[in-house]
Design a protein around this motif. Structure first.
Motif, PDB file in Angstrom:
ATOM      1  N   ASP A 336       0.849  -1.181   0.000  1.00 28.38           N
ATOM      2  CA  ASP A 336       0.000   0.000   0.000  1.00 28.38           C
ATOM      3  C   ASP A 336       0.889   1.237   0.000  1.00 28.38           C
ATOM      4  O   ASP A 336       1.982   1.229   0.583  1.00 28.38           O
ATOM      5  CB  ASP A 336      -0.893   0.001   1.247  1.00 28.38           C
ATOM      6  N   ILE A 337       0.445   2.284  -0.664  1.00 27.98           N
ATOM      7  CA  ILE A 337       1.242   3.519  -0.712  1.00 27.98           C
ATOM      8  C   ILE A 337       1.526   4.031   0.687  1.00 27.98           C
ATOM      9  O   ILE A 337       2.615   4.522   0.982  1.00 27.98           O
ATOM     10  CB  ILE A 337       0.505   4.595  -1.535  1.00 27.98           C
ATOM     11  N   GLU A 338       0.535   3.928   1.567  1.00 27.86           N
ATOM     12  CA  GLU A 338       0.696   4.479   2.907  1.00 27.86           C
ATOM     13  C   GLU A 338       1.590   3.598   3.764  1.00 27.86           C
ATOM     14  O   GLU A 338       1.322   2.425   3.955  1.00 27.86           O
ATOM     15  CB  GLU A 338      -0.665   4.634   3.597  1.00 27.86           C
ATOM     16  N   MET A 339       2.673   4.183   4.260  1.00 28.46           N
ATOM     17  CA  MET A 339       3.488   3.575   5.302  1.00 28.46           C
ATOM     18  C   MET A 339       3.592   4.615   6.413  1.00 28.46           C
ATOM     19  O   MET A 339       3.896   5.776   6.149  1.00 28.46           O
ATOM     20  CB  MET A 339       4.889   3.224   4.789  1.00 28.46           C
ATOM     21  N   ILE A 340       3.320   4.207   7.622  1.00 28.35           N
ATOM     22  CA  ILE A 340       3.293   5.157   8.735  1.00 28.35           C
ATOM     23  C   ILE A 340       4.491   4.921   9.642  1.00 28.35           C
ATOM     24  O   ILE A 340       4.822   3.784   9.967  1.00 28.35           O
ATOM     25  CB  ILE A 340       1.990   5.008   9.533  1.00 28.35           C
ATOM     26  N   TYR A 341       5.148   6.003  10.021  1.00 29.11           N
ATOM     27  CA  TYR A 341       6.274   5.891  10.953  1.00 29.11           C
ATOM     28  C   TYR A 341       5.891   6.533  12.278  1.00 29.11           C
ATOM     29  O   TYR A 341       5.085   7.457  12.340  1.00 29.11           O
ATOM     30  CB  TYR A 341       7.537   6.549  10.382  1.00 29.11           C
ATOM     31  N   ASP A 342       6.467   6.012  13.345  1.00 28.93           N
ATOM     32  CA  ASP A 342       6.197   6.541  14.679  1.00 28.93           C
ATOM     33  C   ASP A 342       7.313   6.080  15.600  1.00 28.93           C
ATOM     34  O   ASP A 342       8.286   5.465  15.150  1.00 28.93           O
ATOM     35  CB  ASP A 342       4.833   6.049  15.184  1.00 28.93           C
ATOM     36  N   ARG A 343       7.160   6.359  16.856  1.00 30.26           N
ATOM     37  CA  ARG A 343       8.151   5.925  17.836  1.00 30.26           C
ATOM     38  C   ARG A 343       7.445   5.156  18.940  1.00 30.26           C
ATOM     39  O   ARG A 343       6.248   5.297  19.168  1.00 30.26           O
ATOM     40  CB  ARG A 343       8.912   7.113  18.430  1.00 30.26           C
ATOM     41  N   ASP A 344       8.228   4.306  19.633  1.00 32.30           N
ATOM     42  CA  ASP A 344       7.693   3.528  20.737  1.00 32.30           C
ATOM     43  C   ASP A 344       8.848   3.249  21.682  1.00 32.30           C
ATOM     44  O   ASP A 344       9.995   3.638  21.414  1.00 32.30           O
ATOM     45  CB  ASP A 344       7.057   2.225  20.224  1.00 32.30           C
ATOM     46  N   LYS A 345       8.555   2.569  22.753  1.00 30.87           N
ATOM     47  CA  LYS A 345       9.593   2.238  23.724  1.00 30.87           C
ATOM     48  C   LYS A 345       9.403   0.807  24.185  1.00 30.87           C
ATOM     49  O   LYS A 345       8.290   0.371  24.472  1.00 30.87           O
ATOM     50  CB  LYS A 345       9.521   3.185  24.931  1.00 30.87           C
ATOM     51  N   ASP A 346      10.508   0.068  24.182  1.00 29.36           N
ATOM     52  CA  ASP A 346      10.487  -1.291  24.708  1.00 29.36           C
ATOM     53  C   ASP A 346      10.522  -1.192  26.234  1.00 29.36           C
ATOM     54  O   ASP A 346      11.560  -0.861  26.827  1.00 29.36           O
ATOM     55  CB  ASP A 346      11.700  -2.076  24.197  1.00 29.36           C
ATOM     56  N   VAL A 347       9.376  -1.476  26.875  1.00 29.35           N
ATOM     57  CA  VAL A 347       9.294  -1.273  28.322  1.00 29.35           C
ATOM     58  C   VAL A 347      10.188  -2.248  29.085  1.00 29.35           C
ATOM     59  O   VAL A 347      10.550  -1.998  30.237  1.00 29.35           O
ATOM     60  CB  VAL A 347       7.827  -1.421  28.803  1.00 29.35           C
ATOM     61  N   LYS A 348      10.548  -3.352  28.444  1.00 24.61           N
ATOM     62  CA  LYS A 348      11.408  -4.325  29.115  1.00 24.61           C
ATOM     63  C   LYS A 348      12.858  -3.853  29.191  1.00 24.61           C
ATOM     64  O   LYS A 348      13.552  -4.109  30.172  1.00 24.61           O
ATOM     65  CB  LYS A 348      11.338  -5.669  28.392  1.00 24.61           C
ATOM     66  N   THR A 349      13.312  -3.190  28.140  1.00 28.92           N
ATOM     67  CA  THR A 349      14.725  -2.770  28.086  1.00 28.92           C
ATOM     68  C   THR A 349      14.891  -1.262  28.213  1.00 28.92           C
ATOM     69  O   THR A 349      15.991  -0.784  28.497  1.00 28.92           O
ATOM     70  CB  THR A 349      15.360  -3.216  26.763  1.00 28.92           C
ATOM     71  N   GLY A 350      13.817  -0.512  27.980  1.00 35.62           N
ATOM     72  CA  GLY A 350      13.921   0.939  28.021  1.00 35.62           C
ATOM     73  C   GLY A 350      14.474   1.539  26.748  1.00 35.62           C
ATOM     74  O   GLY A 350      14.686   2.744  26.666  1.00 35.62           O
ATOM     75  N   ILE A 351      14.715   0.714  25.719  1.00 34.60           N
ATOM     76  CA  ILE A 351      15.292   1.203  24.463  1.00 34.60           C
ATOM     77  C   ILE A 351      14.209   1.841  23.604  1.00 34.60           C
ATOM     78  O   ILE A 351      13.105   1.328  23.471  1.00 34.60           O
ATOM     79  CB  ILE A 351      15.969   0.056  23.695  1.00 34.60           C
ATOM     80  N   GLU A 352      14.543   2.991  23.015  1.00 34.32           N
ATOM     81  CA  GLU A 352      13.619   3.680  22.116  1.00 34.32           C
ATOM     82  C   GLU A 352      13.580   2.966  20.760  1.00 34.32           C
ATOM     83  O   GLU A 352      14.595   2.459  20.287  1.00 34.32           O
ATOM     84  CB  GLU A 352      14.055   5.132  21.922  1.00 34.32           C
ATOM     85  N   LEU A 353      12.389   2.945  20.143  1.00 35.71           N
ATOM     86  CA  LEU A 353      12.199   2.230  18.887  1.00 35.71           C
ATOM     87  C   LEU A 353      11.634   3.148  17.814  1.00 35.71           C
ATOM     88  O   LEU A 353      10.720   3.941  18.081  1.00 35.71           O
ATOM     89  CB  LEU A 353      11.218   1.059  19.079  1.00 35.71           C
ATOM     90  N   PHE A 354      12.194   3.055  16.606  1.00 38.38           N
ATOM     91  CA  PHE A 354      11.577   3.659  15.428  1.00 38.38           C
ATOM     92  C   PHE A 354      10.673   2.591  14.841  1.00 38.38           C
ATOM     93  O   PHE A 354      11.107   1.463  14.605  1.00 38.38           O
ATOM     94  CB  PHE A 354      12.638   4.079  14.414  1.00 38.38           C
ATOM     95  N   VAL A 355       9.400   2.917  14.617  1.00 38.37           N
ATOM     96  CA  VAL A 355       8.409   1.924  14.219  1.00 38.37           C
ATOM     97  C   VAL A 355       7.856   2.253  12.835  1.00 38.37           C
ATOM     98  O   VAL A 355       7.434   3.378  12.582  1.00 38.37           O
ATOM     99  CB  VAL A 355       7.243   1.871  15.229  1.00 38.37           C
ATOM    100  N   LEU A 356       7.892   1.266  11.954  1.00 39.36           N
ATOM    101  CA  LEU A 356       7.291   1.406  10.628  1.00 39.36           C
ATOM    102  C   LEU A 356       6.095   0.470  10.523  1.00 39.36           C
ATOM    103  O   LEU A 356       6.210  -0.725  10.780  1.00 39.36           O
ATOM    104  CB  LEU A 356       8.305   1.052   9.535  1.00 39.36           C
ATOM    105  N   THR A 357       4.930   1.023  10.178  1.00 39.09           N
ATOM    106  CA  THR A 357       3.730   0.217   9.940  1.00 39.09           C
ATOM    107  C   THR A 357       3.465   0.196   8.446  1.00 39.09           C
ATOM    108  O   THR A 357       3.401   1.244   7.802  1.00 39.09           O
ATOM    109  CB  THR A 357       2.512   0.809  10.669  1.00 39.09           C
ATOM    110  N   ALA A 358       3.340  -1.000   7.879  1.00 39.39           N
ATOM    111  CA  ALA A 358       3.123  -1.141   6.431  1.00 39.39           C
ATOM    112  C   ALA A 358       2.003  -2.134   6.178  1.00 39.39           C
ATOM    113  O   ALA A 358       1.659  -2.961   7.036  1.00 39.39           O
ATOM    114  CB  ALA A 358       4.407  -1.598   5.749  1.00 39.39           C
ATOM    115  N   TRP A 359       1.415  -2.040   4.983  1.00 39.81           N
ATOM    116  CA  TRP A 359       0.384  -2.966   4.541  1.00 39.81           C
ATOM    117  C   TRP A 359       0.795  -3.530   3.187  1.00 39.81           C
ATOM    118  O   TRP A 359       1.214  -2.780   2.291  1.00 39.81           O
ATOM    119  CB  TRP A 359      -0.956  -2.248   4.384  1.00 39.81           C
TER     120      TRP A 359
END
Length: 381
Positions: A336-359
């Motif tokens: 799909d043309i739409e790909m969404i990016y966002d951020r999240d955090k791994d609560v187990k390790t505390g590491i910040e995550l760059f998140v890509l959602t695709a279809w």
């Protein structure tokens, strides 16, 4: 009170503070001045110093805030002329903005080809999504032979041309398939996410290192998902039609007493319309076993290219548990043309995550264009 007024007040109080300090020294050195006057001046100095400190704190905070606002308003890509360097800097700013939850500047959007007109969604810019799909670092071997597109609500014909005479299709299996399933393939939207951990060191490092780290992880994630669904022996619910091996896909199996003979029979079983452009996708381990059996002490086979040994080009994929033979132009991946990016955090390790959602979806446009080679004791589909 604005910054200018704070500066004027700070200067006024500072001048008074300096004057009182001078008066204290002068009166303390004059024996005729009562000591009470010196003490009063010291008290006045203490009061002025406290006023000065309060004003200084307010001044410094306001000045720092205005400096940050000014820096944020400056074009991120100012002074960068070389096109590749500008794209790298823009992508680095995209990743940093996502991780720090701040808006993307207009100059970065312009370079990356931002497609988000509403401002309400974090759509991945066109330049980034195109590179992820078409310039992968870690390759899905099917990318070299399958069809890849990037369209929303895609519908495509199963075959690329028709004739006025509707019985022009020479392959009876294809004709039956077209009659039973229709002549159009409609692609669905299967959602998945790729998580990229980014350390503070990488985030604060060079643009090139940040972009390389994130891009390679995203590309690897997309390629891994493509391979997983296409070669799944037991597909996840909802993904059955994406796998070559799924019973719902219904690709014909051809048996042989060993994999070499099964592959040869599968090639011969294909209609000539597909056989001419056929390729073999198989594991390197299976190919090595075939070579060892055929060679029987003769080193000639070890030096021969796989195409000469098996009669068709070979593509190695460890996930191909049984060799797949066919015209892979009829294997079609669509994002799909739409790909969404966002951020999240791994609560187990505390590491910040760059998140890509695709279809995306993977369709076998014509199962008649493929065969699966199996050993004789394996059940047929």
């Amino acid at each position: 009170m604005n910054l200018y007024e704070l500066k004027m007040s700070l200067k006024t109080v500072g001048d008074q503070l300096n004057q009182v300090a001078s008066d204290i020294v002068a009166k303390a050195g004059d024996p005729s001045t009562p000591i009470q006057e010196v003490q009063d001046l010291k008290a006045k100095k203490s009061e002025l110093q406290e006023r000065f400190n309060i004003l200084k704190t307010q001044h410094d905070e306001l000045e720092a805030s205005q400096r940050r606002d000014f820096e944020n308003q400056k074009p991120v890509l100012a002074g960068i002329e070389e096109p590749k360097a500008k794209i790298t800097a823009a992508k680095a700013e995209l990743y940093r903005s996502a991780m720090r939850n701040r808006p993307l500047s207009d100059d970065v959007k312009a370079v990356l080809g931002d497609r988000n007109n509403t401002g309400g969604e974090k759509l991945l810019p066109k330049t980034v999504s195109d590179e992820l799909l078409h310039e992968p670092f870690v390759k899905n071997p099917l990318r070299d032979v399958s069809t890849f597109t990037n369209e929303t609500n895609l519908e495509v014909p199963k075959i690329s041309f028709t004739l006025s005479d509707d019985d022009f299709i020479a392959d009876t299996e294809t004709a039956k398939e077209m009659k039973a399933e229709g002549d159009t393939v409609v692609f669905g939207r299967h959602k998945f996410k790729v998580f990229v951990p980014i350390s503070e060191t990488i985030l604060k490092g060079s643009d090139a290192n940040l972009v390389e780290t994130v891009d390679q992880a995203l590309e690897s994630g997309l390629a891994a998902k493509e391979k997983k669904v296409a070669f799944a022996a037991t597909p996840k619910t909802g993904e059955e039609t994406m796998s070559f091996y799924s019973t719902q896909t219904g690709i014909k199996s051809v048996n042989g007493e060993n994999k070499y003979k099964a592959i040869k029979k599968a090639i011969a079983d294909l209609h000539e319309d597909y056989r001419d452009n056929a390729k073999i996708v198989m594991t390197y381990a299976d190919y090595s076993d075939i070579i060892e059996t055929l060679a029987n002490g003769n080193t000639t086979y070890y030096d021969a290219p796989p195409e000469r040994v098996l009669g068709k080009p070979v593509i190695f994929a460890d996930a191909a548990v049984d060799p797949i033979i066919g015209d892979f132009r009829y294997s079609h991946f669509n994002y799909d043309i739409e790909m969404i990016y966002d951020r999240d955090k791994d609560v187990k390790t505390g590491i910040e995550l760059f998140v890509l959602t695709a279809w995306f979806d993977h369709k076998i446009k014509l199962k008649s264009a493929f065969r699966i080679a199996k050993v004789a004791d394996a059940p047929t589909v």
